[in-house]
Design a protein around this motif. Sequence first.
Motif, PDB file in Angstrom:
ATOM      1  N   SER A 199      45.181  47.033  39.134  1.00 36.74           N
ATOM      2  CA  SER A 199      43.867  47.157  39.773  1.00 36.74           C
ATOM      3  C   SER A 199      43.559  48.598  40.129  1.00 36.74           C
ATOM      4  CB  SER A 199      43.819  46.301  41.040  1.00 36.74           C
ATOM      5  OG  SER A 199      44.078  44.949  40.744  1.00 36.74           O
ATOM      6  N   PRO A 200      42.275  48.943  40.200  1.00 38.16           N
ATOM      7  CA  PRO A 200      41.902  50.306  40.613  1.00 38.16           C
ATOM      8  C   PRO A 200      42.046  50.492  42.114  1.00 38.16           C
ATOM      9  CG  PRO A 200      39.946  48.988  40.275  1.00 38.16           C
ATOM     10  CD  PRO A 200      41.107  48.130  39.855  1.00 38.16           C
ATOM     11  N   TYR A 258      38.595  45.022  39.079  1.00 37.91           N
ATOM     12  CA  TYR A 258      37.739  46.205  38.928  1.00 37.91           C
ATOM     13  C   TYR A 258      36.305  45.844  39.292  1.00 37.91           C
ATOM     14  CZ  TYR A 258      35.446  50.235  36.730  1.00 37.91           C
ATOM     15  OH  TYR A 258      34.683  51.356  36.493  1.00 37.91           O
ATOM     16  N   GLN A 313      35.915  42.258  37.756  1.00 39.55           N
ATOM     17  CA  GLN A 313      36.725  41.722  36.670  1.00 39.55           C
ATOM     18  C   GLN A 313      37.753  40.726  37.205  1.00 39.55           C
ATOM     19  OE1 GLN A 313      36.728  42.267  33.204  1.00 39.55           O
ATOM     20  NE2 GLN A 313      34.680  43.082  33.620  1.00 39.55           N
ATOM     21  N   TRP A 334      40.400  48.761  32.177  1.00 38.38           N
ATOM     22  CA  TRP A 334      39.170  48.532  32.927  1.00 38.38           C
ATOM     23  C   TRP A 334      37.953  48.793  32.046  1.00 38.38           C
ATOM     24  CZ3 TRP A 334      41.276  52.561  36.874  1.00 38.38           C
ATOM     25  CH2 TRP A 334      42.420  52.033  37.517  1.00 38.38           C
ATOM     26  N   ARG A 353      36.180  51.582  43.200  1.00 39.80           N
ATOM     27  CA  ARG A 353      36.121  50.507  42.212  1.00 39.80           C
ATOM     28  C   ARG A 353      37.078  49.362  42.542  1.00 39.80           C
ATOM     29  NH1 ARG A 353      32.413  52.881  41.602  1.00 39.80           N
ATOM     30  NH2 ARG A 353      31.702  50.874  42.331  1.00 39.80           N
ATOM     31  N   THR A 391      38.290  48.962  26.361  1.00 38.84           N
ATOM     32  CA  THR A 391      38.501  49.323  27.765  1.00 38.84           C
ATOM     33  C   THR A 391      39.123  50.711  27.872  1.00 38.84           C
ATOM     34  OG1 THR A 391      40.705  48.319  27.782  1.00 38.84           O
ATOM     35  CG2 THR A 391      38.853  46.904  28.389  1.00 38.84           C
ATOM     36  N   SER A 419      41.764  42.167  36.849  1.00 30.77           N
ATOM     37  CA  SER A 419      42.153  43.425  37.485  1.00 30.77           C
ATOM     38  C   SER A 419      41.481  43.663  38.825  1.00 30.77           C
ATOM     39  CB  SER A 419      41.826  44.608  36.565  1.00 30.77           C
ATOM     40  OG  SER A 419      40.414  44.756  36.432  1.00 30.77           O
TER      41      SER A 419
END
Length: 388
Positions: free
Chosen positions: A326-327, A173, A168, A144, A331, A139, A171
């Motif tokens: 998390s993003p 993502y 995901q 991610w 994303r 990752t 997360s």
Amino acid sequence: MTGTARATLPGLEALRAAEFPWTAETVYLNAASIGPLPERTRRALEDFNRRRAEPHRLSDPELLAILTAARTLAARLVGAHPDEIALSTNTGFGLALAARTLPLRAGEIVLASDREFPANVYPWMRLADRGVTLELLPTTPEGWPDEARLLDRLSDPRVRAVAVSQVQFSSGYAVDLDRLSAATRASGAFLVVDAIQGLGQIPLDLAKTPVDVLSCGGQKWLLSPWGSGFTYVRRGLLERLDPPITGWMAFEGTDDFTRLTRYDATLRADARRFELISLPFQDFLGMTRSLELLFEIGIPRIEAHLRALVEPVQEWCRRRGVPLVSPEGPRASGIVSLAPSDPAAAYRALREAGVVASLREGAIRLSPHCYTTPDEMERVLAILDRVR
């Protein structure tokens, strides 16, 4: 909160009262684990089970119509044709089906990202018995999927399949499925998608974003019963894939219950060749009711609502110096995970305050849905403020 963060679904309070009345007492931020059943779905299940207790009240045409309706709505959800939909009882069925039926040979490679959910790893690992290698790509530093590295590996002619999650699980993502679709179409690799954490919160149109196989259970973001789900198989692949296990209704002519011993070894030309009968009719009836509700609300509206709900969590993390797992940006999804200094203590504090969330991979995972209000997210942040 900002004006954007205050944006919400039209009729949210009416939706909560009519379909999720328990939200008056509980803050439920765990759709990524178990999605609640709307009231309309619960009522449909109860009515069906009352009739199931007296089976003379259920006819064969009615039961088959339930499955037809479920295929039709699942196809609508992903922009496919009902002939490309096989009903299944969980996500893992479709992923295992892809692993065992795609024409992969010894020496070829399946790509996946490390930290994928196990359902999208173990079926590919087991292909070692055929000489097929699962390559788990490291990752990014954030944890991610490294999409740039994945795309670069597609230049290797040995790479014949890519297995990804639409979103995901830990997360949140959200993969750039458009980009991966274009890259796999260009390289000739198969694209297999675990969609259980994406469908119901993120719109998807497979007519615009082609994939080869997609599998999704209904019990999370689709707000449907356990035992409901579906697998999409791209039309051009249907007759190329030979199911390793077949149900008796996978064959032509088996819709006619008056002539069942006229055995025809011809598999159906559509995705029903992959279905294992008997399926749980009540669960698929429930899934249709839940999908009808999601269509009434609108998946794009749900996506916008969830983005507005997670924005204050992202802002709080920046302001308090709490790592955001998390993003942000394109994303991001409706799953937002954060890692306070003592995640277990934060998780306990939330539970004691009546907030239902998850502790996953060392982080607090919050997964609101269409019934969640901005005020509930404020309440969560106030609790976290006391324990961070």
